[in-house]
Design an enzyme around this catalytic site. Structure first.
Site, PDB file in Angstrom:
ATOM      1  CE  LYS A   1      27.114  29.400  24.417  1.00  0.00           C
ATOM      2  NZ  LYS A   1      26.821  28.418  25.407  1.00  0.00           N
TER       3      LYS A   1
ATOM      4  CE  LYS B   1      27.001  15.311  21.797  1.00  0.00           C
ATOM      5  NZ  LYS B   1      28.187  14.485  21.673  1.00  0.00           N
TER       6      LYS B   1
ATOM      7  CE  LYS C   1      33.601  17.731  14.999  1.00  0.00           C
ATOM      8  NZ  LYS C   1      34.400  17.459  16.163  1.00  0.00           N
TER       9      LYS C   1
END
Ligand code: ADP
Ligand code: TRP
Length: 323
Positions: free
Chosen positions: A111, A194, A191
């Site tokens: 991040k 979400k 992969k």
């Protein structure tokens, strides 16, 4: 020996979650005292910022796990926040967690690298995960490869604490699933996750599931061309659901060539619908009895809290805040 794992309620579970994690949880359950599984809603708070949504995901996670075969007679299933002891242990562990160790953890590091502001919840996420593991004297933690680093953090913190205050925590071991267990997404590339928006949910409406399967990205090689099944994402998905014989028949067909992908997609959709049919039925029966689900989670939390109280007291006594 205690097996423990947690799964975040950040959405509905997809095929990747099932084959990569949940299937192993079910396989490893044998007795409620030996298998602890929880829904990590405190971890999910770092990303889900809507109370109603988090409640719904948490409840659905319980229904999904029970539908998929977690058996309250063979495993303890609970919601992370129903065991408040975990938050206190998290604080105790934070006092021995080195900044550098946490700065190297990928969720935070990734991040930061993207220039996105991270909050302290994300930074200390691995400490909460260590508390989850150490609070129940867990020996074995089945997780995907991506969580390996966090198991190392748990071992590190347990070792540091034990060194400072005497033997207190059991050093856990990861049970890391091989990379090959990674389920590919409908984009045929990444992969299933979400975050890539390439998922098919386990309990997706069958019609929607079929549509998603028909849209799986495949290459544009001509029908008559022989293909290598082992490098084909559609084949990889197909073989998750097919029997060994069916999968090897299909592999043979790939090597021979002369087929269109549409036929395989149709077969995959049917296999997947059948594969989860029993789980879907079990889930529906439970969904009609919300009080039973609450009772299962209540019993699970009570069992987990009993163990948690014992280990927390051990840690509090060791470091001098009790006794
Ligand atoms: P997502 O990437 O969709 O957010 P999570 O990170 O919440 O999924 O994953 C929960 C569990 O499911 C983890 O143990 C993870 O290793 C496993 N998992 C997730 N996606 C896959 C996948 N595509 N293949 C295998 N395992 C997966
Ligand atoms: N961080 C894990 C994941 O995203 C979920 C998790 C939270 C967990 N606490 C845990 C897994 C303790 C194993 C043990 O998949």
């Amino acid at each position: 020996m205690r097996v423990l794992s947690g799964i975040q309620p950040t959405g509905r579970f997809h095929w990747g979650n099932y084959f990569g994690a949940i299937r192993q949880y079910v396989a490893l359950q044998s007795h409620p005292d030996d298998a602890f599984y929880f829904i990590a809603n405190l971890h999910a708070l770092t990303t889900v910022r809507d109370a109603a949504v988090l409640r719904e995901y948490t409840y659905n996670a319980a229904l999904d796990l029970l539908g998929l075969g977690l058996d309250p007679g063979k495993a303890t299933l609970f919601v992370q926040s129903d065991v408040p002891e975990v938050s206190e242990l998290c604080w105790i562990l934070m006092t021995v967690a080195n900044m550098g160790l946490l700065e190297r953890c990928h969720a935070y590091k990734d991040k930061k690298a993207k220039g996105v502001a991270a909050d302290t919840g994300l930074f200390t996420y691995p400490v909460l995960m260590a508390a989850d593991i150490l609070l129940y004297d867990s020996d074995l933690v089945p997780v995907g490869e991506d969580q390996n680093q966090h198991i190392e953090v748990a071992r590190d913190l347990a070792g540091t604490f034990n060194h400072l205050f005497g033997e207190t925590f059991v050093l856990p071991k990861g049970y890391i699933l091989p990379d090959s267990a990674k389920v590919v997404g409908t984009d045929g590339e990444n992969k299933m996750s979400k975050s890539y928006n390439n998922t098919i949910e386990v309990f997706e409406d069958v019609g929607v599931m079929k549509k998603k399967v028909m849209r799986i990205t495949t290459d544009s090689r001509p029908v008559e061309m022989p293909k290598d099944p082992n490098t084909d994402p559609l084949y990889q998905l197909y073989s998750l659901f097919a029997s060994r014989e069916k999968a090897s028949e299909m592999a043979e067909l790939y090597r021979k060539g002369g087929f269109g992908y549409g036929m395989i997609k149709k077969e995959l959709a049917e296999l997947a619908a059948d594969y989860f049919a029993e789980a879907r039925e079990r889930r529906e029966v439970l969904a009609a009895q919300p009080e039973k689900v609450r009772e299962i989670l209540g019993d699970g939390a009570a069992r987990a809290r009993k163990k948690a109280a014992e280990v927390l007291l051990r840690a509090q006594t060791a470091c001098g805040i009790k006794g």
